[in-house]
Design a protein around this motif. Structure first.
Motif, PDB file in Angstrom:
ATOM      1  N   ALA A  62      12.400  14.771  35.478  1.00  0.00           N
ATOM      2  CA  ALA A  62      11.933  15.577  36.611  1.00  0.00           C
ATOM      3  C   ALA A  62      10.523  15.168  37.025  1.00  0.00           C
ATOM      4  N   VAL A  63       9.701  14.794  36.064  1.00  0.00           N
ATOM      5  CA  VAL A  63       8.345  14.335  36.361  1.00  0.00           C
ATOM      6  C   VAL A  63       8.392  12.966  37.034  1.00  0.00           C
ATOM      7  N   TRP A  72       2.256  12.561  47.395  1.00  0.00           N
ATOM      8  CA  TRP A  72       0.800  12.593  47.442  1.00  0.00           C
ATOM      9  C   TRP A  72       0.242  11.846  46.225  1.00  0.00           C
ATOM     10  N   THR A  73      -0.801  11.062  46.422  1.00  0.00           N
ATOM     11  CA  THR A  73      -1.371  10.229  45.371  1.00  0.00           C
ATOM     12  C   THR A  73      -1.767  11.035  44.143  1.00  0.00           C
ATOM     13  N   GLY A  74      -2.324  12.206  44.324  1.00  0.00           N
ATOM     14  CA  GLY A  74      -2.731  13.046  43.195  1.00  0.00           C
ATOM     15  C   GLY A  74      -1.557  13.448  42.313  1.00  0.00           C
ATOM     16  N   VAL A  75      -0.430  13.724  42.933  1.00  0.00           N
ATOM     17  CA  VAL A  75       0.766  14.090  42.171  1.00  0.00           C
ATOM     18  C   VAL A  75       1.311  12.859  41.446  1.00  0.00           C
ATOM     19  N   ARG A  76       1.316  11.726  42.127  1.00  0.00           N
ATOM     20  CA  ARG A  76       1.796  10.481  41.503  1.00  0.00           C
ATOM     21  C   ARG A  76       0.957  10.134  40.274  1.00  0.00           C
ATOM     22  N   ALA A  79       1.732  12.392  37.467  1.00  0.00           N
ATOM     23  CA  ALA A  79       3.038  12.063  36.884  1.00  0.00           C
ATOM     24  C   ALA A  79       2.925  10.887  35.909  1.00  0.00           C
ATOM     25  N   VAL A  80       2.194   9.857  36.290  1.00  0.00           N
ATOM     26  CA  VAL A  80       2.021   8.700  35.400  1.00  0.00           C
ATOM     27  C   VAL A  80       1.344   9.122  34.100  1.00  0.00           C
ATOM     28  N   ILE A  81       0.279   9.879  34.222  1.00  0.00           N
ATOM     29  CA  ILE A  81      -0.468  10.329  33.044  1.00  0.00           C
ATOM     30  C   ILE A  81       0.405  11.230  32.169  1.00  0.00           C
ATOM     31  N   ALA A  82       1.132  12.142  32.812  1.00  0.00           N
ATOM     32  CA  ALA A  82       1.992  13.071  32.059  1.00  0.00           C
ATOM     33  C   ALA A  82       3.071  12.322  31.286  1.00  0.00           C
ATOM     34  N   GLU A 103      -2.119   1.721  45.933  1.00  0.00           N
ATOM     35  CA  GLU A 103      -3.204   2.670  45.632  1.00  0.00           C
ATOM     36  C   GLU A 103      -3.935   2.253  44.371  1.00  0.00           C
ATOM     37  N   PRO A 104      -5.225   1.950  44.453  1.00  0.00           N
ATOM     38  CA  PRO A 104      -5.964   1.561  43.238  1.00  0.00           C
ATOM     39  C   PRO A 104      -5.970   2.647  42.175  1.00  0.00           C
ATOM     40  N   TRP A 105      -5.944   3.923  42.584  1.00  0.00           N
ATOM     41  CA  TRP A 105      -5.941   5.027  41.618  1.00  0.00           C
ATOM     42  C   TRP A 105      -4.698   4.986  40.754  1.00  0.00           C
ATOM     43  N   ILE A 106      -3.589   4.551  41.328  1.00  0.00           N
ATOM     44  CA  ILE A 106      -2.333   4.500  40.598  1.00  0.00           C
ATOM     45  C   ILE A 106      -2.321   3.291  39.663  1.00  0.00           C
ATOM     46  N   ARG A 107      -2.795   2.155  40.144  1.00  0.00           N
ATOM     47  CA  ARG A 107      -2.796   0.928  39.314  1.00  0.00           C
ATOM     48  C   ARG A 107      -3.734   1.049  38.122  1.00  0.00           C
TER      49      ARG A 107
END
Length: 108
Positions: A62-63, A72-76, A79-82, A103-107
């Motif tokens: 689900a995550v 939204w980038t914040g949710v993504r 999710a990666v961290i979780a 998105e650099p924040w995601i990478r």
């Protein structure tokens, strides 16, 4: 205090209490997929983060839904961290494409 604020506060409190027995209740908030501007994205991010803190690996699929590029980038990012905190190795295939995300924040 409105309904959104109450729900957000409750999720944060459950995370702080390490209330693992409430993981199903937290996961139920992920189904409230309202538009980003409605404030639902903030609630989804908090719920995802909480599931990670609770190590609720049973909710990893689900995550992982929130890794999609239209989220939204914040949710993504949450999710990666979780998924990492959960040790959700079965979600590695869903996470791997994010290494090339725009998105650099995601990478990072």
């Amino acid at each position: 205090m409105n309904r959104h604020d109450v729900r957000l506060s409750a999720v944060m409190a459950l995370a702080a209490m390490d209330a693992r027995e409430q993981a199903d209740a937290v996961a139920s908030l992920l189904k409230d997929a309202g538009p980003v501007l409605s404030g639902q994205a903030e609630l989804r991010a908090a719920a995802v983060e909480t599931l990670g803190r609770l190590r609720a690996v049973q909710h990893a699929p689900a995550v992982a839904v929130f890794l999609r590029p239209d989220e939204w980038t914040g949710v993504r990012l949450s999710a990666v961290i979780a998924l990492g905190k959960m040790g959700a190795r079965d979600q590695a295939v869903a996470i791997a494409p994010l290494l090339k995300d725009g998105e650099p924040w995601i990478r990072a």
